[in-house]
Design an enzyme around this catalytic site. Structure first.
Site, PDB file in Angstrom:
ATOM      1  N   ASP A 234      -8.502  -5.088  13.521  1.00  0.00           N
ATOM      2  CA  ASP A 234      -8.275  -3.649  13.394  1.00  0.00           C
ATOM      3  C   ASP A 234      -7.708  -3.406  12.001  1.00  0.00           C
ATOM      4  O   ASP A 234      -6.522  -3.180  11.816  1.00  0.00           O
ATOM      5  CB  ASP A 234      -7.304  -3.212  14.490  1.00  0.00           C
ATOM      6  N   SER A 235      -8.583  -3.465  11.015  1.00  0.00           N
ATOM      7  CA  SER A 235      -8.143  -3.476   9.621  1.00  0.00           C
ATOM      8  C   SER A 235      -8.449  -2.158   8.925  1.00  0.00           C
ATOM      9  O   SER A 235      -9.204  -1.324   9.426  1.00  0.00           O
ATOM     10  CB  SER A 235      -8.838  -4.606   8.865  1.00  0.00           C
ATOM     11  N   THR A 236      -7.874  -2.007   7.740  1.00  0.00           N
ATOM     12  CA  THR A 236      -8.284  -0.934   6.849  1.00  0.00           C
ATOM     13  C   THR A 236      -9.633  -1.299   6.234  1.00  0.00           C
ATOM     14  O   THR A 236     -10.242  -2.311   6.584  1.00  0.00           O
ATOM     15  CB  THR A 236      -7.228  -0.722   5.754  1.00  0.00           C
TER      16      THR A 236
ATOM     17  N   GLN B 207       0.834  -1.197   0.000  1.00  0.00           N
ATOM     18  CA  GLN B 207       0.000   0.000   0.000  1.00  0.00           C
ATOM     19  C   GLN B 207       0.874   1.254   0.000  1.00  0.00           C
ATOM     20  O   GLN B 207       2.074   1.188   0.261  1.00  0.00           O
ATOM     21  CB  GLN B 207      -0.928  -0.006   1.218  1.00  0.00           C
TER      22      GLN B 207
ATOM     23  N   HIS C  10      -9.187   3.646  19.079  1.00  0.00           N
ATOM     24  CA  HIS C  10      -8.420   2.609  19.771  1.00  0.00           C
ATOM     25  C   HIS C  10      -9.087   2.172  21.069  1.00  0.00           C
ATOM     26  O   HIS C  10      -9.092   0.978  21.401  1.00  0.00           O
ATOM     27  CB  HIS C  10      -7.000   3.110  20.033  1.00  0.00           C
TER      28      HIS C  10
ATOM     29  N   ASP D 203       0.235  -7.951  11.561  1.00  0.00           N
ATOM     30  CA  ASP D 203      -0.011  -7.003  10.471  1.00  0.00           C
ATOM     31  C   ASP D 203       0.885  -7.358   9.295  1.00  0.00           C
ATOM     32  O   ASP D 203       2.075  -7.610   9.470  1.00  0.00           O
ATOM     33  CB  ASP D 203       0.252  -5.569  10.925  1.00  0.00           C
TER      34      ASP D 203
ATOM     35  N   GLY E 257      -2.341 -11.966   8.260  1.00  0.00           N
ATOM     36  CA  GLY E 257      -3.209 -12.343   9.368  1.00  0.00           C
ATOM     37  C   GLY E 257      -4.189 -13.438   9.009  1.00  0.00           C
ATOM     38  O   GLY E 257      -4.546 -14.267   9.854  1.00  0.00           O
TER      39      GLY E 257
ATOM     40  N   PRO F  56      -5.439  -5.351   0.797  1.00  0.00           N
ATOM     41  CA  PRO F  56      -4.974  -6.385   1.717  1.00  0.00           C
ATOM     42  C   PRO F  56      -6.020  -6.822   2.740  1.00  0.00           C
ATOM     43  O   PRO F  56      -5.966  -7.936   3.250  1.00  0.00           O
ATOM     44  CB  PRO F  56      -3.774  -5.715   2.406  1.00  0.00           C
TER      45      PRO F  56
END
Length: 285
Positions: A160-162, A35, A66, A110, A142, A167
């Site tokens: 906790d992803s985009t 990315q 968070h 990650d 992951g 990806p």
């Protein structure tokens, strides 16, 4: 993108809107194997991390995300000892998880090590727990990690992803949820960031349906503000093998660590279901 007037703008063409932040300077830009990462110094939000043109983390409001990705699930699980964080390369979720003394092991997985290395450089406060002996940082896929893990080996999985493209696309399907279900212990809980309830309602409803198809007994979505994300209103969706209503309120009220947003009252309020959201779940789940 950055325009000539020194504004960073993220456009949401499907929803006819955009977010703009006034910037002082671009501090860093690189293309990793996975990315494109940019770091900006902004006038009002401190440092800002952008991945593939999408805002990810800012100094000013990252605590909202968070804290809400971690403390609600950890105070819902009866005894969280082992935690996986899939994604989370900025390390803010890891920091919040390790505020819980009962957590014995937290593994962050990650795929892109550069996110973490840039966070260590530009967002060092998010990485304060990286050296904790309970922390393990892995820079691998992951999805593959979960697939190869043994049955019943973890209490909580935090995804906790985009956004669900590139990806992270494989983190939003039934095959992945089934593997998570297999890896979780009897009272295990999965929580996944689930986008904006205003802009991405069909996605959230489909997550509820697919999570249940994958074997989870209950699903619940919690809501919280997040200014730099699309619509300014964000969500996380929990999937549990058992009861997701077992909030350990006494423990949350007596917590021995500071938070800036999360507390027991916020926990209760975050799970309140707006009418439009409940209607959508009844129609689409």
């Amino acid at each position: 993108m950055c325009d000539a007037q020194d504004w960073f703008t993220e456009s949401y063409p499907d929803n006819g809107s955009a977010l703009s932040l006034k910037i002082r300077a671009k501090l860093h830009e690189e293309q990793t194997p996975f990315q494109r990462i940019e770091i900006y110094d902004t006038e009002s939000f401190g440092k800002l991390m952008v991945i593939d043109g999408c805002t990810m983390v800012s100094d000013r409001d990252n605590f909202l995300y968070h804290e809400m990705m971690t403390h609600p699930v950890l105070y819902t699980h009866p005894a969280p000892k082992t935690v996986w964080i899939i994604g989370g390369g900025d390390c803010g979720s890891l920091r919040e998880v390790l505020k819980h003394s009962e957590v014995e092991k937290a593994v962050q997985i990650d795929i892109d090590e550069r996110v973490t290395r840039l966070a260590e450089r530009y967002f060092p406060e998010l990485c304060e727990a990286n050296g904790d002996p309970r922390a393990e940082l892995l820079f691998i896929d992951g999805i593959q990690w979960v697939k190869e893990a043994p049955d019943g080996c973890v209490d909580v999985i935090i995804v906790d992803s985009t956004d669900p493209v590139g990806p992270a696309e494989g983190l939003f399907n039934e095959a992945f949820f089934r593997q998570c279900h297999r890896c979780l212990r009897t009272d295990g809980i999965l929580v996944q960031q689930s986008e904006s309830p205003l802009f991405h309602l069909p996605l959230i409803a489909s997550m509820h349906r697919i999570m249940r198809q994958a074997g989870f007994a209950q699903t619940r979505t919690l809501f919280f503000p997040q200014f730099i994300y699309p619509s300014g209103w964000w969500s996380a969706t929990m999937a549990g093998k058992g009861d997701l209503n077992r909030f350990r309120a006494d423990a949350a009220e007596a917590k021995l660590f500071p938070t800036r947003y999360y507390n027991a009252d916020i926990h209760r309020a975050a799970f309140a279901v707006p009418e439009f959201f409940g209607d959508a779940l009844r129609e689409l789940v």
